[in-house]
Scaffold this motif. Sequence first.
Motif, short mmCIF file in Angstrom:
data_model
loop_
_atom_site.label_atom_id
_atom_site.label_comp_id
_atom_site.label_asym_id
_atom_site.label_seq_id
_atom_site.Cartn_x
_atom_site.Cartn_y
_atom_site.Cartn_z
N ARG A 1 36.45 39.98 -27.25
CA ARG A 1 37.41 39.62 -28.30
C ARG A 1 38.82 39.97 -27.87
O ARG A 1 39.76 39.22 -28.11
CB ARG A 1 37.05 40.35 -29.60
N GLU A 2 38.91 41.08 -27.21
CA GLU A 2 40.24 41.54 -26.80
C GLU A 2 40.86 40.58 -25.79
O GLU A 2 42.03 40.20 -25.90
CB GLU A 2 40.11 42.95 -26.21
N ILE A 3 40.03 40.12 -24.85
CA ILE A 3 40.59 39.26 -23.81
C ILE A 3 40.93 37.87 -24.36
O ILE A 3 41.93 37.27 -23.99
CB ILE A 3 39.64 39.16 -22.60
N ILE A 4 40.11 37.40 -25.28
CA ILE A 4 40.43 36.12 -25.90
C ILE A 4 41.76 36.23 -26.64
O ILE A 4 42.65 35.40 -26.49
CB ILE A 4 39.33 35.69 -26.89
N ALA A 5 41.86 37.29 -27.42
CA ALA A 5 43.08 37.47 -28.20
C ALA A 5 44.29 37.55 -27.29
O ALA A 5 45.35 36.98 -27.57
CB ALA A 5 42.96 38.73 -29.05
N ARG A 6 44.13 38.23 -26.17
CA ARG A 6 45.27 38.41 -25.27
C ARG A 6 45.68 37.08 -24.64
O ARG A 6 46.84 36.67 -24.68
CB ARG A 6 44.92 39.43 -24.18
N LEU B 1 40.15 31.06 -33.78
CA LEU B 1 39.35 30.83 -32.58
C LEU B 1 38.27 31.88 -32.43
O LEU B 1 37.10 31.58 -32.16
CB LEU B 1 40.26 30.82 -31.34
N LEU B 2 38.64 33.13 -32.64
CA LEU B 2 37.65 34.21 -32.57
C LEU B 2 36.56 34.00 -33.61
O LEU B 2 35.38 34.19 -33.33
CB LEU B 2 38.33 35.56 -32.79
N ASP B 3 36.97 33.59 -34.79
CA ASP B 3 35.99 33.33 -35.85
C ASP B 3 34.94 32.34 -35.35
O ASP B 3 33.74 32.53 -35.51
CB ASP B 3 36.67 32.69 -37.06
N GLY C 1 41.79 26.83 -34.86
CA GLY C 1 40.68 27.36 -34.08
C GLY C 1 40.12 26.36 -33.10
O GLY C 1 39.33 26.72 -32.23
N ASP C 2 40.52 25.10 -33.23
CA ASP C 2 39.97 24.10 -32.33
C ASP C 2 40.69 24.11 -30.98
O ASP C 2 41.90 24.23 -30.90
CB ASP C 2 40.08 22.70 -32.94
#
Lengths: 263, 263
Positions: A36-41, A21-23, A94-95
């Motif tokens: 990036r950190e918040i998405i990952a979390r 997803l980040l990619d 990632g979708d």
Amino acid sequence: MQAKVASLQPHGDSGAAETPLLDKLGRFVVLAAADREIIARVASERVRGFAAHEDVVREGDRPQHISVILSGWACRYKVLADGRRQVVAFFLPGDVCDLNVLVLRHMDHSIGALTPILVSEISRAGFDTLMGAHLRVAQALWWEQSVANAIQREWAVNLGLRDATERMAHLFCELFLRLSLVGLVSGHSCEMPVTQADLAEATGLSPVHVNRTLQELRRLGLIVLKDKTLTIPDLEALADTAQFNPNYLHLGQEGRHLDANDR
Amino acid sequence: MQAKVASLQPHGDSGAAETPLLDKLGRFVVLAAADREIIARVASERVRGFAAHEDVVREGDRPQHISVILSGWACRYKVLADGRRQVVAFFLPGDVCDLNVLVLRHMDHSIGALTPILVSEISRAGFDTLMGAHLRVAQALWWEQSVANAIQREWAVNLGLRDATERMAHLFCELFLRLSLVGLVSGHSCEMPVTQADLAEATGLSPVHVNRTLQELRRLGLIVLKDKTLTIPDLEALADTAQFNPNYLHLGQEGRHLDANDR
DNA sequence: CGTCCCCTTGAATGAAGTCAATACGCGTGG
DNA sequence: CCACGCGTATTGACTTCATTCAAGGGGACG
């Protein structure tokens, strides 16, 4: 004679497969470390697995969360009263399955796993965090959604006016490029973990004819498909027979001007 | 045997035909007077006319505004390199052509007028006004967009697994209900201002076969189509042969809980 | 070793496309 | 007023692409 296929080179195998997803989002906007950190979390709060052929969401449901595919393949499909099934979208790692379940309350279709999958379930609260706290993230999600819609439109074109061979070739081109976005192609090959029956439901062809179409593509030397692995020796050539124009995938770094670090 | 078609009755012919957009949005959320006022104002800033067959936006363009159909019919279409055309959406009065041109910069398809049309062009600034100033309006636009996507998915189903007769019947059911949303049906009839060739491009059939299919539907007594007017004597019957399930149109007042006056 | 799923192959059928000719309105201009 | 042209609708004959039905093969797994 074929529209420019400038960006047919697979994109960045740079991406780590753990963060598809980040990619993807990072391909549109330049995310700050905090983004990036918040998405990952948020995306790791609740992870759930499904077996192949299991339904992730079913028509009529009112899901309280959004699912993001972490690994494996899933599909969006609809069933008629007499049982005929049509797959209207493939979901790859990632979708984001369905951003708009938050506004359209009842699912008008189902989402099913094609292979064993891992999904991250993002709650309404988590979603609000994403959308509210960081403008860039909201924009990136909007973009991801818009591209998904564009893909949906192209599927209509595929079903409406391409013949069997073109249709399969087109699907392979699309999947190959989409997989390359999340670092899931190596060289000229990617996984193709679905059965011919799955391909049939996605292309609106009969399973038998899918088989024959695949043989035709093999005979033409356009694909090698064996052991759930697809190899495309010459992507340009395949794109040509498919009349594939990648513009609908909007790979062109269109949002790179939205740079989180440029303030 | 057919899924419930509870809401097959045409919806509210109450709507004034001059404000199709307001009609539609007001169907989802309850708009305050101020909301309605601001929509009306933004949507009347710049009105433009197009002749039939003229393009409103072309593939590759980078439009600086969003178009809303005020009157007439338009379509979204894509063209392959060899000239084959596929219409992937019909736009009726009140439809917002493309919210996501603001994020996907280049058009990956074209929008063309099927009949003479009037469109309201909403600038980026006007759009920001709409989205920013009034939460309800933003939600309503999101909803409109989500429904458009749902319709797009259903078109894929239509193209993928319905035969010619079902496909035409399905299209007619959809258009009839969508027109009823904006007050453009009277009794059992609505306008059908498109040619058989247009219908062919939308259904992925040849013009000749569209003709035969229409005759078949007439023979079955399911439609009367003459002088650009479509009459559906028995909508349930037509829906039945089409395997039409209206849930994807999300007519169910799903957002009525979002009431601008309940604060 | 049998069963199940998936892939493959062949032959017959069927749905829709193509090609071509004709018909019908409708506006334009002679 | 009529002839002409043009876009749209209709019809028939033939072809083609894809489906269906049916059977057989191969591998994975219990």
